[in-house]
Design an enzyme around this catalytic site. Structure first.
Site, PDB file in Angstrom:
ATOM      1  N   GLU A  15     -24.198 -23.558  13.425  1.00  0.00           N
ATOM      2  CA  GLU A  15     -25.515 -23.979  12.944  1.00  0.00           C
ATOM      3  C   GLU A  15     -25.755 -25.467  13.146  1.00  0.00           C
ATOM      4  OE1 GLU A  15     -28.331 -23.806   8.984  1.00  0.00           O
ATOM      5  OE2 GLU A  15     -26.323 -24.644   8.864  1.00  0.00           O
ATOM      6  N   HIS A  28     -21.662 -22.612   9.058  1.00  0.00           N
ATOM      7  CA  HIS A  28     -22.718 -23.313   8.339  1.00  0.00           C
ATOM      8  C   HIS A  28     -22.489 -24.827   8.403  1.00  0.00           C
ATOM      9  CE1 HIS A  28     -24.462 -24.662   4.325  1.00  0.00           C
ATOM     10  NE2 HIS A  28     -25.515 -24.128   4.926  1.00  0.00           N
ATOM     11  N   HIS A  68     -28.529 -32.392   7.781  1.00  0.00           N
ATOM     12  CA  HIS A  68     -29.049 -31.385   6.860  1.00  0.00           C
ATOM     13  C   HIS A  68     -30.290 -31.839   6.105  1.00  0.00           C
ATOM     14  CE1 HIS A  68     -29.394 -29.134   3.054  1.00  0.00           C
ATOM     15  NE2 HIS A  68     -29.207 -28.129   3.850  1.00  0.00           N
ATOM     16  N   ASP A 119     -28.910 -28.240  11.826  1.00  0.00           N
ATOM     17  CA  ASP A 119     -30.192 -28.561  11.193  1.00  0.00           C
ATOM     18  C   ASP A 119     -30.808 -29.718  11.962  1.00  0.00           C
ATOM     19  OD1 ASP A 119     -29.996 -26.748   8.916  1.00  0.00           O
ATOM     20  OD2 ASP A 119     -28.402 -28.073   8.197  1.00  0.00           O
ATOM     21  N   GLU A 134     -31.885 -24.811  12.870  1.00  0.00           N
ATOM     22  CA  GLU A 134     -32.895 -24.849  11.809  1.00  0.00           C
ATOM     23  C   GLU A 134     -33.848 -26.027  11.982  1.00  0.00           C
ATOM     24  OE1 GLU A 134     -31.614 -24.860   7.702  1.00  0.00           O
ATOM     25  OE2 GLU A 134     -33.646 -25.281   7.010  1.00  0.00           O
TER      26      GLU A 134
HETATM   27 CA    CA Z   1     -29.440 -25.044   7.525  1.00  0.00          CA
END
Ligand code: CA
Length: 317
Positions: free
Chosen positions: A38, A11, A53, A40, A144
């Site tokens: 991950e 994460h 993020h 973002d 994301e």
């Molecule tokens: Ca995220």
């Protein structure tokens, strides 16, 4: 535990150990053995995609000192108000609270140490692909798209830009090691059916008061809501609080039934966020917590700031 199929998703990288979304945190996640890493994605004023993020810069960079006066009326410094060249000049630090001083996670990496930088999405993915080449591994990416409605209101189609970049970097089908995630269910449908994305998709689920999107999350968590979204996506990414009730029985949490309902519809479930310094009630360690969620709630993977602990739970479970 589910063994080989259980996904350990780093994460924001190995963010329990190094500042989130830095390449250093991504390298460490890769070295620890995460299955997916991950990122973002937010768009700058000059429509470059960066890995961050928030749509704001102020919790994790020195933007307030470097660009005093460039904040909006609410006091926040928006990525959309800065060009990539300016953002590249910022120093990234461990996440701080709104006072700009106090660490969000006091036992993690110091907030005042190190020279870290914001990367573009292209740089980060090529970095992970480079480590895959040098290690002979095939670590996936979990990407994301942040706040597509906000970006659209500011004149940029962040989903289209992101999908074009992913295609350019070699991600084309469900066989490729990638999930694309987003909180906005309307956008997820568009990504699948209008933009024709063939990649694995994960619908994130939050609470309606989170302001992540105007998606009606309580409805999304019903059977009808899941049937609807299952036409577009392969997985859901709920908050831990959506899959277990806070009320415990005999000191243990109780399933809300969301995971089994999603499984009946063929959806994988990757909840967030599993943190050693933010344990759910009743657990003494993150290892114990992850093992319990895997064995009892039957989740298919975890978003975790501590990928090494999740991997140990898989190995020894
Ligand atoms: Ca995220």
């Amino acid at each position: 535990m589910a063994g080989n199929d259980f996904l350990v998703i780093a994460h924001r990288g190995a963010s329990g150990y190094l500042p989130e979304h830095t390449l250093e945190a991504k390298a460490y996640a890769h070295a620890l053995g995460a299955d997916y890493i991950e990122q973002d994605v937010v768009a700058t004023r000059d429509n470059e995609l960066i890995v961050l993020h928030d749509i704001h810069l102020d919790r994790v960079t020195d933007v307030a000192e470097r660009f005093t006066g460039r904040q909006r009326e609410n006091g926040r410094y928006y990525v959309r108000d800065f060009d990539l060249a300016e953002i590249r000049s910022l120093n990234v630090h461990e996440r701080r609270q709104s006072d700009g001083i106090t660490a969000v996670f006091p036992n993690r990496f110091p907030t005042t140490v190190g020279k870290f930088r914001v990367s573009t999405l292209r740089e980060e993915i090529r970095f992970i692909q480079g480590m895959n080449k040098s290690t002979g591994r095939d670590v996936g990416i979990y990407t994301e798209i942040k706040s597509p409605a906000f970006h659209k209101g500011d004149g940029v189609d962040i989903s289209l830009l992101t999908l074009q970049l992913l295609d350019d970097l070699g991600y084309h089908s469900k066989k490729d090691p990638i999930f694309v995630e987003c909180f906005d269910a309307t956008e997820m449908r568009r990504i699948r059916h209008e933009l024709g994305c063939q990649l694995k998709l994960a619908q994130l689920i939050d609470d309606n008061d989170s302001l992540e999107s105007d998606t009606d999350y309580p409805r999304l968590k019903t059977r009808d809501g899941l049937v609807d979204i299952a036409r577009s996506v392969d997985a859901i990414g709920p908050n831990i609080g959506h899959i277990v009730n806070p009320a415990s029985v005999d000191g243990r949490l109780v399933s809300t039934g969301l995971v089994s309902m999603a499984h009946e519809l063929g959806l994988l479930v990757h909840p967030w966020t599993f943190r050693a310094d933010q344990l759910a009630p009743g657990f003494k360690s993150l290892l114990e917590m992850i093992r319990w969620f895997a064995d009892e709630i039957k989740i298919d993977g975890v978003f975790t700031d501590f990928p090494d602990i999740a991997l140990e739970a898989v190995r020894t479970g």
